[in-house]
Motif scaffolding. Sequence first.
Motif, PDB file in Angstrom:
ATOM      1  N   GLU A 109      41.491  35.495  67.752  1.00 51.99           N
ATOM      2  CA  GLU A 109      42.450  35.930  66.732  1.00 51.99           C
ATOM      3  C   GLU A 109      43.880  35.513  67.086  1.00 51.99           C
TER       4      GLU A 109
ATOM      5  N   TYR B  76      36.369  42.992  58.316  1.00 47.88           N
ATOM      6  CA  TYR B  76      36.839  41.618  58.542  1.00 47.88           C
ATOM      7  C   TYR B  76      37.848  41.216  57.478  1.00 47.88           C
TER       8      TYR B  76
ATOM      9  N   LEU C 227      39.295  43.096  62.158  1.00 53.71           N
ATOM     10  CA  LEU C 227      39.038  41.806  62.793  1.00 53.71           C
ATOM     11  C   LEU C 227      39.544  40.702  61.879  1.00 53.71           C
TER      12      LEU C 227
ATOM     13  N   ASN D 130      37.117  40.306  70.435  1.00 54.73           N
ATOM     14  CA  ASN D 130      38.167  40.880  69.594  1.00 54.73           C
ATOM     15  C   ASN D 130      39.271  41.411  70.499  1.00 54.73           C
TER      16      ASN D 130
END
Length: 233
Positions: free
Chosen positions: A119, A212, A128, A40
């Motif tokens: 990402e 998420y 996330l 992340n």
Amino acid sequence: MFYHVLKYVLLGPLLRLLFRPRIEGLEHIPAEGAAIIAGNHLSFSDHFLMPAILKRRITFLAKAEYFTGPGLKGRLTAAFFRSAGQIPVDRSGKDAGRAAIREGLGVLSKGELLGIYPEGTRSHDGRLYKGKVGVAVMALRAEVPVVPCAMVGTFEIQPPGQTLPKIKRVTVRFGKPLDFSRYAGMEDEKAILRAVTDEIMYAVLELSGQEYVDRYAAEVKAEAEAAKKTGRR
């Protein structure tokens, strides 16, 4: 040479002293051979904290803007990233993804560790976001394992827009390597790439405990910025 001086003499010891990072799952990092570390991305500090605690060298694909900033600050930042062996990637245009994959495969072909943030950009709100499939393409083409990684606490010490980080303890957590050899030769199948990417992001999610969002971070960030501009009018 500068990478090793930075890691073992200058920046590495200072970061470990100031932030006292908790390190979990370090045994999951392969002792040798190529692998992808997929994590992340919450803070500018992520670029330094993870390499500081790894015994092996890791090369990140860094956004090209870090190498083209204006003024003295821009030149110093560019010199730092180049000296540390990081690779600039232009994220604009239709060929951006292909360029990133080409550079990443070059690192893996040397048997090295490649660091990537699926990402594609820093999280602007600590959540996330959906991963881009480039990490899956590289994992399948290079036939290497993917080690999920979670940075915990870095958003709180240095959220986007904050120049200097707060001095506070953080956690760097690694999960078990993910093996995708069952998909060998299927790197051109869109459904397979999506499935592999989602499996990687789920592993990161389990490690990080973040909320998420099943959308791309860049899209949500652009919408938030547009809403701010509209609110000012």
